[in-house]
Scaffold this motif. Structure first.
Motif, PDB file in Angstrom:
ATOM      1  N   GLU A 338      31.404  -7.606 -30.752  1.00 48.84           N
ATOM      2  CA  GLU A 338      31.931  -8.851 -31.310  1.00 48.84           C
ATOM      3  C   GLU A 338      32.276  -8.731 -32.796  1.00 48.84           C
ATOM      4  N   ARG A 339      32.324  -7.511 -33.308  1.00 47.25           N
ATOM      5  CA  ARG A 339      32.617  -7.327 -34.738  1.00 47.25           C
ATOM      6  C   ARG A 339      34.010  -7.816 -35.108  1.00 47.25           C
ATOM      7  N   GLN A 340      34.119  -8.290 -36.346  1.00 47.91           N
ATOM      8  CA  GLN A 340      35.423  -8.672 -36.884  1.00 47.91           C
ATOM      9  C   GLN A 340      36.018  -7.508 -37.672  1.00 47.91           C
ATOM     10  N   PRO A 341      37.335  -7.438 -37.750  1.00 48.39           N
ATOM     11  CA  PRO A 341      37.940  -6.405 -38.602  1.00 48.39           C
ATOM     12  C   PRO A 341      37.496  -6.594 -40.048  1.00 48.39           C
ATOM     13  N   ARG A 342      37.413  -5.489 -40.783  1.00 49.45           N
ATOM     14  CA  ARG A 342      36.962  -5.608 -42.173  1.00 49.45           C
ATOM     15  C   ARG A 342      37.830  -4.772 -43.109  1.00 49.45           C
ATOM     16  N   PRO A 343      39.086  -5.180 -43.276  1.00 50.98           N
ATOM     17  CA  PRO A 343      39.863  -4.553 -44.350  1.00 50.98           C
ATOM     18  C   PRO A 343      39.233  -4.904 -45.688  1.00 50.98           C
ATOM     19  N   GLN A 344      39.624  -4.201 -46.735  1.00 50.52           N
ATOM     20  CA  GLN A 344      38.981  -4.409 -48.034  1.00 50.52           C
ATOM     21  C   GLN A 344      39.046  -5.856 -48.486  1.00 50.52           C
ATOM     22  N   SER A 345      40.123  -6.552 -48.111  1.00 48.73           N
ATOM     23  CA  SER A 345      40.274  -7.945 -48.534  1.00 48.73           C
ATOM     24  C   SER A 345      39.274  -8.877 -47.839  1.00 48.73           C
ATOM     25  N   ARG A 346      38.719  -8.446 -46.702  1.00 45.05           N
ATOM     26  CA  ARG A 346      37.778  -9.281 -45.958  1.00 45.05           C
ATOM     27  C   ARG A 346      36.387  -8.646 -45.857  1.00 45.05           C
ATOM     28  N   LEU A 347      36.145  -7.616 -46.628  1.00 45.03           N
ATOM     29  CA  LEU A 347      34.920  -6.854 -46.480  1.00 45.03           C
ATOM     30  C   LEU A 347      33.680  -7.709 -46.663  1.00 45.03           C
ATOM     31  N   MET A 348      33.681  -8.611 -47.619  1.00 41.38           N
ATOM     32  CA  MET A 348      32.488  -9.386 -47.934  1.00 41.38           C
ATOM     33  C   MET A 348      32.322 -10.602 -47.036  1.00 41.38           C
ATOM     34  N   SER A 349      33.288 -10.877 -46.170  1.00 34.69           N
ATOM     35  CA  SER A 349      33.185 -12.055 -45.297  1.00 34.69           C
ATOM     36  C   SER A 349      33.189 -11.705 -43.817  1.00 34.69           C
ATOM     37  N   ALA A 350      33.540 -10.466 -43.452  1.00 35.81           N
ATOM     38  CA  ALA A 350      33.606 -10.083 -42.045  1.00 35.81           C
ATOM     39  C   ALA A 350      32.232 -10.199 -41.396  1.00 35.81           C
ATOM     40  N   ARG A 351      32.206 -10.577 -40.122  1.00 38.05           N
ATOM     41  CA  ARG A 351      30.971 -10.801 -39.385  1.00 38.05           C
ATOM     42  C   ARG A 351      30.737  -9.701 -38.357  1.00 38.05           C
ATOM     43  N   ILE A 352      29.460  -9.389 -38.136  1.00 40.75           N
ATOM     44  CA  ILE A 352      29.098  -8.345 -37.191  1.00 40.75           C
ATOM     45  C   ILE A 352      28.941  -8.903 -35.781  1.00 40.75           C
ATOM     46  N   MET A 353      28.926 -10.227 -35.647  1.00 40.56           N
ATOM     47  CA  MET A 353      28.816 -10.861 -34.333  1.00 40.56           C
ATOM     48  C   MET A 353      29.605 -12.152 -34.322  1.00 40.56           C
ATOM     49  N   GLY A 354      29.909 -12.642 -33.114  1.00 37.43           N
ATOM     50  CA  GLY A 354      30.698 -13.849 -32.964  1.00 37.43           C
ATOM     51  C   GLY A 354      29.911 -15.116 -33.251  1.00 37.43           C
ATOM     52  N   ASP A 355      30.633 -16.231 -33.330  1.00 34.32           N
ATOM     53  CA  ASP A 355      30.011 -17.508 -33.694  1.00 34.32           C
ATOM     54  C   ASP A 355      28.965 -17.952 -32.680  1.00 34.32           C
ATOM     55  N   ALA A 356      29.251 -17.816 -31.380  1.00 36.27           N
ATOM     56  CA  ALA A 356      28.301 -18.279 -30.370  1.00 36.27           C
ATOM     57  C   ALA A 356      26.996 -17.495 -30.451  1.00 36.27           C
ATOM     58  N   GLN A 357      27.097 -16.173 -30.615  1.00 32.93           N
ATOM     59  CA  GLN A 357      25.886 -15.368 -30.725  1.00 32.93           C
ATOM     60  C   GLN A 357      25.134 -15.705 -32.012  1.00 32.93           C
ATOM     61  N   TRP A 358      25.862 -15.904 -33.096  1.00 39.64           N
ATOM     62  CA  TRP A 358      25.224 -16.223 -34.370  1.00 39.64           C
ATOM     63  C   TRP A 358      24.447 -17.536 -34.275  1.00 39.64           C
ATOM     64  N   GLN A 359      25.041 -18.550 -33.638  1.00 38.27           N
ATOM     65  CA  GLN A 359      24.353 -19.827 -33.493  1.00 38.27           C
ATOM     66  C   GLN A 359      23.130 -19.690 -32.586  1.00 38.27           C
ATOM     67  N   ALA A 360      23.263 -18.885 -31.521  1.00 41.85           N
ATOM     68  CA  ALA A 360      22.128 -18.682 -30.619  1.00 41.85           C
ATOM     69  C   ALA A 360      20.983 -17.969 -31.335  1.00 41.85           C
ATOM     70  N   LEU A 361      21.299 -16.995 -32.177  1.00 41.49           N
ATOM     71  CA  LEU A 361      20.276 -16.294 -32.939  1.00 41.49           C
ATOM     72  C   LEU A 361      19.603 -17.232 -33.935  1.00 41.49           C
ATOM     73  N   GLN A 362      20.390 -18.090 -34.580  1.00 39.18           N
ATOM     74  CA  GLN A 362      19.818 -19.066 -35.510  1.00 39.18           C
ATOM     75  C   GLN A 362      18.845 -20.003 -34.795  1.00 39.18           C
ATOM     76  N   GLN A 363      19.242 -20.488 -33.627  1.00 34.26           N
ATOM     77  CA  GLN A 363      18.373 -21.392 -32.874  1.00 34.26           C
ATOM     78  C   GLN A 363      17.097 -20.680 -32.440  1.00 34.26           C
ATOM     79  N   TRP A 364      17.235 -19.423 -32.057  1.00 27.98           N
ATOM     80  CA  TRP A 364      16.080 -18.643 -31.626  1.00 27.98           C
ATOM     81  C   TRP A 364      15.109 -18.444 -32.793  1.00 27.98           C
ATOM     82  N   LEU A 365      15.635 -18.171 -33.990  1.00 28.48           N
ATOM     83  CA  LEU A 365      14.785 -18.008 -35.160  1.00 28.48           C
ATOM     84  C   LEU A 365      14.108 -19.314 -35.561  1.00 28.48           C
TER      85      LEU A 365
END
Length: 554
Positions: A338-365
């Protein structure tokens, strides 16, 4: 005029190709295995009640004909496209013997088509006699050919007393054997294994013949179960069947199938070599995301070969999921597909996982402990969370060259912030991919402005445990210990959703290095976590943590 084909009766019985995975779901067993592609489609599925003995398997009622004890079911394809695909089915739990040491032997009944015209005319035995002979021939096989087909009644997940805790194995990265790597007998004696299979052979021996190993009920594979790109493009397969499907079949039909039933569950998190080395999507000039040639067939093959016996959350949607096992909560993350592309212009904002997984991980934590003695929670990810690479610590732009979490600063910092925000104390992060074993302790708290944490503010502790490869033949693929920035202190990027929050900092206080091929064994008990790295000389556990959240970084 053609003669009608004679009726073909079952005449040979064989165990399946893969170890039979099972998990109790209500009043049924959910089962996972695979047929033998070379034998085609079976006629019937046979379940024979047996008792496990030192010499092999014997029927529960030796004096009674096997054909009267066996439970037969007509085999249904149920969506199967070819015999090598993963086979999932359900079996009523009350059909499994409950006495200790007993269970069902999973067999497939095939038609023997060799010379059927001649044999059909000469055959004088009845179908019942042929079935009896086929079952007896199967029981007479070498016990090693049958032990992966033995299905005992599973223990409930909470069968072990809480004071006994949970022991499990963490492994990753099994480079495949080549033509000259074949060895015979490793399933009997790990000393017979070659370098490629040595760690897997030791794992089989450890889980079958040692008290510590028999106490392990779970195996977590932190990525790279196969190497689809084993030759680095020099001689890799150019079709998805050879590159992915058969690679999974070979792995699961190898030494892994000899892991004992006491190792009740195997869970896998996908990573890059199951697609290609350091795979990630690319942003094209037209703004479209390009996942490359291999991502789709690799995903399909990994999904078909997954270890989960029954249905689970997100069926046919995503690899990440959550489950509880013997009092421990697990989150299996997908930090690759689920990684996002990370060209230099997006390096600091690119995500390693998608929104649904990120929200599920947050809820789990955010879930709070239900009991004061609850064991630590566990997150499995192919990619290493901490420590950071020295290059990234010295030059943030080097994140573009990192394949771990520090290559996605927005996700790494966001996860560390979430731990602190939810007060998620003592979460274990398990990973693979670096081909080097070790563990690091880290703390997250309010920045004191001097490179440390404020002692008057809440802080959380986490442990990052990394398993080396089961086999990594190339020295250049093993991350050097000097590449990790330890000790480390870095400020977390502000939260875009809550910019007014306190400034947070992460401290990584140590890295215990354990190089070499092998696997890790973790033991979790109330208030204690211990880790051992197996290297062929036994497992010597080191107590890593005592008491939840105790202590403070220097």
């Amino acid at each position: 005029m053609n003669k009608p084909l004679p009726p073909v009766e079952p005449r040979c019985a064989w165990p399946p190709l893969h170890r039979v995975e099972r998990r109790q779901e209500g009043d049924e067993l959910a089962l996972l295995t695979a047929l033998r592609p070379e034998l085609g489609w079976p006629r019937q599925w046979a379940w024979l009640p047996v008792r496990e003995t030192p010499a092999g398997y014997e029927p529960l009622q030796p004096a009674r004909p096997l054909r009267e004890q066996v439970r037969l079911r007509d085999f249904e394809l149920a969506g199967q496209r070819h015999p090598g695909e993963a086979l999932r089915c359900r079996l009523p739990l009350d059909e499994v013997p409950a006495e200790p040491g007993t269970g069902l032997l999973c067999l497939m009944l095939y038609a023997d088509l060799r010379g059927q015209w001649v044999e059909a005319a000469r055959r004088s035995s009845s179908p019942e006699e042929e079935l009896e002979a086929a079952l007896r021939a199967a029981l007479a096989m070498d016990a090693l050919e049958l032990r992966h087909a033995f299905v005992p009644r599973p223990e409930p997940e909470e069968a072990a007393p809480r004071e006994e805790g949970l022991s499990f194995i963490l492994a990753a990265c099994q480079y495949p054997p080549g033509l000259l790597d074949a060895r015979q007998g490793a399933e009997r004696d790990p000393r017979r294994a070659g370098p490629v299979d040595a760690a897997l052979a030791r794992m089989v021996d450890f889980t079958r013949h040692t008290p510590e190993g028999r106490a392990c009920s779970l195996l977590l594979i932190a990525g790279d179960e196969i190497y689809a790109d084993a030759s680095g493009g020099l001689a890799d397969a150019h079709n998805s069947v050879e590159r992915y499907t058969r690679a999974y079949q070979h792995f699961k039909a190898g030494l892994v199938r000899h892991l004992p039933p006491t190792l009740q569950r195997i869970v896998h998190a996908p990573d890059d070599h199951e697609i290609e080395d350091n795979w990630g999507p690319v942003l094209r000039a037209d703004g479209q995301v390009d996942h490359g040639r291999w991502a789709a067939p690799a995903r399909a093959a990994a999904w078909a070969a997954r270890w989960e016996p029954g249905e689970r959350e997100g069926l046919h949607a995503h690899f990440w999921h959550r489950f509880d096992w013997r009092g421990v909560r697990f989150f299996i993350a997908d930090a690759r597909l689920e990684r996002q592309p990370r060209p230099q212009s997006r390096l600091m904002s690119a995500r390693i996982m998608g929104d649904a997984q990120w929200q599920a991980l947050q809820q789990w934590l955010a879930q709070k402990a239900e009991r004061p003695d609850e064991r630590p929670r566990v997150v499995l990810s192919g990619s290493l969370l901490l420590p950071r690479r020295r290059s990234v610590a010295e030059f943030p732009g080097a994140a573009a060259a990192s394949d771990a979490w520090d290559g996605f600063p927005a996700s790494q910092h966001g996860l560390l912030r979430a731990l602190w925000r939810h007060g998620a104390q003592d979460v274990l992060f398990l990973s693979g991919d670096e081909h080097r074993s070790g563990y690091a302790t880290a703390w997250v708290g309010v920045d004191d402005g001097q490179g440390g944490l404020r002692v008057d503010q809440p802080r959380v502790r986490l442990l990052s445990v990394h398993s080396s490869a089961l086999h990594a033949p190339w020295p250049f693929s093993v991350t050097e210990a000097e590449a990790f920035q330890v000790p480390d202190s870095f400020a977390l990027m502000p939260d875009a959703e809550a910019p007014a929050g306190p400034a947070l900092r992460c401290l990584v206080t140590d890295w215990a290095d354990h190089p070499g091929d092998g696997f890790a064994v973790l033991s979790l008990r109330a208030g204690q976590v211990s880790v051992a790295f197996e290297r062929g000389t036994g497992c010597r556990h080191t107590v890593v943590w005592e008491a939840r959240g105790a202590g403070h970084p220097a």
